[in-house]
Design a protein around this motif. Sequence first.
Motif, short mmCIF file in Angstrom:
data_model
loop_
_atom_site.label_atom_id
_atom_site.label_comp_id
_atom_site.label_asym_id
_atom_site.label_seq_id
_atom_site.Cartn_x
_atom_site.Cartn_y
_atom_site.Cartn_z
N VAL A 13 -96.41 15.88 -2.25
CA VAL A 13 -94.97 15.99 -1.99
C VAL A 13 -94.29 17.04 -2.88
CG1 VAL A 13 -94.78 13.64 -1.11
CG2 VAL A 13 -94.30 14.08 -3.53
N GLY A 14 -95.10 17.73 -3.70
CA GLY A 14 -94.57 18.83 -4.49
C GLY A 14 -93.91 18.43 -5.80
N LYS A 15 -94.10 17.19 -6.23
CA LYS A 15 -93.52 16.73 -7.49
C LYS A 15 -94.40 17.06 -8.69
CE LYS A 15 -89.89 14.72 -5.77
NZ LYS A 15 -88.56 15.23 -6.05
N LEU A 16 -95.63 17.51 -8.42
CA LEU A 16 -96.59 17.79 -9.48
C LEU A 16 -97.48 18.94 -9.05
CD1 LEU A 16 -98.05 16.86 -12.15
CD2 LEU A 16 -99.46 15.42 -10.70
N SER A 17 -97.75 19.82 -10.00
CA SER A 17 -98.69 20.91 -9.77
C SER A 17 -100.11 20.39 -10.00
CB SER A 17 -98.40 22.05 -10.76
OG SER A 17 -99.46 22.97 -10.78
N PRO A 18 -101.08 20.88 -9.24
CA PRO A 18 -102.46 20.45 -9.47
C PRO A 18 -102.94 20.68 -10.91
CG PRO A 18 -102.33 21.56 -7.37
CD PRO A 18 -100.98 21.73 -8.05
N SER A 19 -102.36 21.67 -11.57
CA SER A 19 -102.76 21.93 -12.96
C SER A 19 -102.33 20.81 -13.90
CB SER A 19 -102.19 23.26 -13.44
OG SER A 19 -100.77 23.19 -13.48
N GLY A 20 -101.39 19.97 -13.48
CA GLY A 20 -100.95 18.86 -14.31
C GLY A 20 -101.65 17.55 -14.01
N PHE A 21 -102.69 17.60 -13.17
CA PHE A 21 -103.39 16.39 -12.73
C PHE A 21 -103.90 15.56 -13.90
CE2 PHE A 21 -107.02 13.87 -11.47
CZ PHE A 21 -106.60 13.27 -10.30
N GLU A 22 -104.62 16.19 -14.83
CA GLU A 22 -105.28 15.45 -15.91
C GLU A 22 -104.27 14.69 -16.78
OE1 GLU A 22 -108.42 16.14 -19.59
OE2 GLU A 22 -107.94 17.79 -18.25
N GLU A 23 -103.23 15.38 -17.20
CA GLU A 23 -102.22 14.76 -18.06
C GLU A 23 -101.48 13.63 -17.33
OE1 GLU A 23 -98.06 15.96 -20.28
OE2 GLU A 23 -99.50 17.54 -19.82
N THR A 24 -101.11 13.90 -16.08
CA THR A 24 -100.39 12.90 -15.30
C THR A 24 -101.29 11.71 -14.98
OG1 THR A 24 -99.00 14.63 -14.37
CG2 THR A 24 -99.01 12.53 -13.21
N PHE A 25 -102.56 11.97 -14.67
CA PHE A 25 -103.50 10.89 -14.38
C PHE A 25 -103.57 9.93 -15.57
CE2 PHE A 25 -107.49 8.68 -14.12
CZ PHE A 25 -107.66 8.42 -12.77
N ALA A 26 -103.70 10.48 -16.77
CA ALA A 26 -103.80 9.64 -17.97
C ALA A 26 -102.54 8.79 -18.16
CB ALA A 26 -104.05 10.51 -19.19
N ALA A 27 -101.38 9.39 -17.94
CA ALA A 27 -100.12 8.67 -18.12
C ALA A 27 -99.96 7.57 -17.06
CB ALA A 27 -98.95 9.64 -18.05
N THR A 67 -104.49 4.98 -9.35
CA THR A 67 -103.93 6.11 -10.09
C THR A 67 -104.16 7.41 -9.34
OG1 THR A 67 -104.32 4.97 -12.18
CG2 THR A 67 -103.99 7.36 -12.28
N LYS A 68 -105.37 7.61 -8.84
CA LYS A 68 -105.68 8.83 -8.09
C LYS A 68 -104.78 8.96 -6.87
CE LYS A 68 -108.76 10.08 -4.90
NZ LYS A 68 -109.59 9.54 -3.99
N GLU A 69 -104.60 7.88 -6.14
CA GLU A 69 -103.75 7.92 -4.94
C GLU A 69 -102.31 8.29 -5.30
OE1 GLU A 69 -104.60 7.70 -1.72
OE2 GLU A 69 -106.66 7.62 -2.43
N ILE A 70 -101.79 7.75 -6.38
CA ILE A 70 -100.43 8.06 -6.80
C ILE A 70 -100.30 9.52 -7.20
CG2 ILE A 70 -98.69 7.62 -8.60
CD1 ILE A 70 -99.74 4.66 -8.55
N VAL A 71 -101.22 10.00 -8.03
CA VAL A 71 -101.15 11.38 -8.52
C VAL A 71 -101.35 12.37 -7.37
CG1 VAL A 71 -102.15 13.08 -10.10
CG2 VAL A 71 -101.83 10.72 -10.86
N VAL A 72 -102.27 12.09 -6.48
CA VAL A 72 -102.48 12.97 -5.32
C VAL A 72 -101.21 13.01 -4.46
CG1 VAL A 72 -103.76 13.21 -3.15
CG2 VAL A 72 -104.99 12.83 -5.29
#
Length: 58
Positions: free
Chosen positions: A33-47, A23-28
């Motif tokens: 690649v600019g598809k996610l802001s670092p501020s959205g890490f927690e929510e995206t990690f959970a999903a 999960t960490k590798e995918i979210v990072v």
Amino acid sequence: MAAAHDASPQAESVQPETIAKMTKEIVVKFIEVGKLSPSGFEETFAAVYAAIERTVGK
């Protein structure tokens, strides 16, 4: 020469630590690649974690 594979449930089990690492590798990568802001890490990690967990049948 065919190799025998252990088909026991133990061999196919995916540990929570492994799911977390995947999960960490995918979210990072999403952040890199600019598809996610670092501020959205927690929510995206959970999903993403939940999606991987469903996929591996945990």
